[in-house]
Design a protein around this motif. Structure first.
Motif, short mmCIF file in Angstrom:
data_model
loop_
_atom_site.label_atom_id
_atom_site.label_comp_id
_atom_site.label_asym_id
_atom_site.label_seq_id
_atom_site.Cartn_x
_atom_site.Cartn_y
_atom_site.Cartn_z
N ALA A 214 0.83 -1.20 0.00
CA ALA A 214 0.00 0.00 0.00
C ALA A 214 0.86 1.25 0.00
N ALA A 215 2.00 1.19 0.68
CA ALA A 215 2.88 2.35 0.73
C ALA A 215 3.44 2.68 -0.64
N LEU A 216 3.48 1.71 -1.53
CA LEU A 216 4.00 1.96 -2.87
C LEU A 216 3.10 2.90 -3.67
N GLN A 217 1.87 3.11 -3.19
CA GLN A 217 0.97 4.01 -3.90
C GLN A 217 1.41 5.46 -3.77
N SER A 218 2.28 5.74 -2.82
CA SER A 218 2.75 7.11 -2.67
C SER A 218 3.74 7.43 -3.77
N PHE A 245 13.79 2.69 -10.89
CA PHE A 245 12.79 3.34 -11.73
C PHE A 245 11.44 2.69 -11.47
N VAL A 246 10.40 3.34 -11.91
CA VAL A 246 9.06 2.83 -11.71
C VAL A 246 8.35 2.73 -13.05
N MET A 247 7.55 1.69 -13.19
CA MET A 247 6.65 1.58 -14.34
C MET A 247 5.23 1.75 -13.81
N ILE A 248 4.52 2.76 -14.31
CA ILE A 248 3.12 2.98 -13.97
C ILE A 248 2.31 2.55 -15.18
N VAL A 249 1.46 1.56 -15.00
CA VAL A 249 0.79 0.88 -16.11
C VAL A 249 -0.70 1.20 -16.09
N GLU A 250 -1.20 1.76 -17.17
CA GLU A 250 -2.60 2.17 -17.27
C GLU A 250 -3.53 0.96 -17.46
N ARG A 251 -3.15 0.03 -18.33
CA ARG A 251 -4.01 -1.11 -18.65
C ARG A 251 -3.83 -2.24 -17.67
N GLY A 270 18.73 -12.21 -13.60
CA GLY A 270 18.41 -12.19 -12.18
C GLY A 270 19.48 -11.57 -11.31
N ASP A 271 20.75 -11.77 -11.65
CA ASP A 271 21.83 -11.19 -10.86
C ASP A 271 21.81 -9.67 -10.88
N ARG A 272 21.18 -9.11 -11.92
CA ARG A 272 21.16 -7.65 -12.07
C ARG A 272 19.84 -7.02 -11.66
N VAL A 273 18.82 -7.83 -11.44
CA VAL A 273 17.55 -7.28 -10.95
C VAL A 273 17.61 -7.35 -9.42
N LEU A 274 18.09 -6.27 -8.81
CA LEU A 274 18.30 -6.29 -7.37
C LEU A 274 16.99 -6.40 -6.62
N ARG A 275 15.98 -5.69 -7.10
CA ARG A 275 14.66 -5.77 -6.47
C ARG A 275 13.59 -5.50 -7.52
N VAL A 276 12.44 -6.13 -7.31
CA VAL A 276 11.24 -5.79 -8.06
C VAL A 276 10.08 -5.90 -7.08
N LYS A 277 9.24 -4.88 -7.03
CA LYS A 277 8.12 -4.90 -6.10
C LYS A 277 7.04 -3.96 -6.62
N GLY A 278 5.84 -4.19 -6.19
CA GLY A 278 4.77 -3.29 -6.62
C GLY A 278 3.39 -3.87 -6.37
N ILE A 279 2.40 -3.14 -6.83
CA ILE A 279 1.02 -3.60 -6.77
C ILE A 279 0.48 -3.61 -8.19
N LEU A 280 -0.24 -4.68 -8.51
CA LEU A 280 -0.68 -4.90 -9.88
C LEU A 280 -2.19 -4.92 -9.99
N ASN A 281 -2.69 -4.34 -11.06
CA ASN A 281 -4.10 -4.46 -11.44
C ASN A 281 -4.17 -5.61 -12.44
N ASP A 311 -6.98 5.31 -7.41
CA ASP A 311 -6.04 5.06 -8.50
C ASP A 311 -5.88 3.56 -8.69
N ARG A 312 -6.26 3.05 -9.85
CA ARG A 312 -6.20 1.61 -10.12
C ARG A 312 -5.05 1.24 -11.06
N ARG A 313 -4.14 2.14 -11.27
CA ARG A 313 -3.00 1.83 -12.13
C ARG A 313 -2.01 0.92 -11.38
N SER A 314 -1.39 0.02 -12.13
CA SER A 314 -0.32 -0.80 -11.55
C SER A 314 0.93 0.05 -11.39
N ARG A 315 1.66 -0.22 -10.31
CA ARG A 315 2.92 0.47 -10.07
C ARG A 315 3.97 -0.59 -9.72
#
Length: 359
Positions: A214-218, A245-251, A270-281, A311-315
């Protein structure tokens, strides 16, 4: 008195941080807290940690029982072997029934091999799971270390909790610069100050994934795309490859396609993706779904109770090391978006839970 119930999968917390950043002091506070009295602690050598006043009983050459009730063990070989040994002793009743393991890494350690140990070992992943990663950062020297050492950047990037130590010794300007730097590396990890009177060490191991998602919505924490500046050996400056960086996805997102895309990404990079997190629609889902992964390790998706706002966009927040951000974004858009609602003849989607149960 009822003995604590051992969880189905015992969490393993990693305590990391650069040399001199206060890991030992924080570890002592953790061990003294009643909330951690049923934990086992793995450290490199007893001699490196000031725990002598806590020692009450030696169980074997590598293991002691502390006054707090914690087990404390040295790691003299492979981490996986040490954890398996702990698990075996617990199963046979030779040690107290600990409900958590805390692993303290060395100051120059890359945190990812520790995390990947749990997933790569078939025995461990059936009995243990990753818990929060706690990273200490020295307020006096942290800004310089983050500007000079890749290890320090990676330790900060992987953190679920960032703990700033020695804040009472640092000028206000240094603290402000350090906070800005940490937010650029890891935009959403709670940033705590060890000298704050309200600081509660028990919060470091709390794992409320829904609240974190939920905090990711900020949006204020998302736009931290300026890469860190690292100094070369001769004092020059070059660009660090670590960036967020962030990807904000409309669809809406197609869950199956997204899963395949993420799996392919982590298998390749995978060795280079240090983190991935978010909320998805997710297409066909009313509630948002929270995701959280560290390098090759992806946690089980969490169905949140509700959207935090209208706001229902994925982040989706990424922290990557040396990847082409624009190429990653284009591959996501080409692969993971739901296309059933485009044009006529839309096909109803099964829910995420239905797809998970049938896979």
């Amino acid at each position: 008195m009822t003995e604590p119930q051992i969880p189905l999968l015992t969490p393993i917390n990693l305590l990391t941080g650069f040399l001199g950043s206060g890991k030992t002091t924080l570890l002592a506070r953790l061990l003294a807290d009643p909330a951690l009295s049923d934990a086992a602690v793995l450290i490199n050598e007893f001699g490196e940690v000031g725990l002598d006043h806590h020692l009450v009983e030696r169980i074997d050459d590598t293991m002691v029982l502390l006054q707090s009730g914690c087990l404390c063990c040295t790691v003299r070989g492979e981490l996986a072997d040490a954890i398996k040994d702990l698990h075996s002793k617990r199963e046979r009743g030779l040690v107290p029934p600990f409900r958590r393991i805390v692993v303290e890494s060395t100051g120059l350690a890359d945190p990812f091999p520790v995390l990947s140990t749990i997933k790569s070992d078939p025995v461990l992943r059936h009995h243990f799971r990753p818990g929060n990663v706690i990273t200490t950062v020295d307020a006096v020297n942290g800004l310089r270390q983050l500007g000079s050492y890749v290890e320090s950047n990676r330790q900060a990037a992987v953190a679920d909790r960032l703990v700033v130590t020695k804040a009472d010794l640092a000028p206000a300007a240094d603290m402000s610069g350090l906070v800005e730097k940490l937010r650029g590396i890891n935009p959403d990890a709670p940033l705590l100050t060890a000298t704050d009177p309200a600081f509660d060490v028990a919060d470091l191991v709390d794992e409320n994934l829904s609240l974190r998602a939920a905090a990711l919505q900020s949006t204020s924490g998302f736009y931290c795309e300026a890469p860190a500046q690292l100094a070369t050996a001769d004092g020059g400056v070059h660009q660090s490859a670590v960036t967020s960086f962030v990807m904000i996805v409309e669809r809406a997102i197609d869950w199956t396609a997204f899963g395949i895309w993420l799996t392919m990404l982590l298998n390749r990079h995978g060795d280079r993706v240090l983190r991935v997190k978010g909320i998805l629609n997710i297409a066909g889902e009313e509630r948002p779904v929270a995701i959280h992964g560290v390098q090759h390790l992806v946690h089980t998706p969490v169905h949140m109770e509700r959207w935090p706002d209208e706001d229902r966009r994925s982040r989706i927040v990424f922290i990557v090391d040396g990847l082409d951000v624009e190429l990653l974004k284009r591959s996501f858009e080409a692969f993971a978006l739901d296309r059933s609602s485009v044009g006529d003849g839309a096909v109803p989607k099964r829910s995420l839970q239905e797809r998970q149960s049938s896979s």
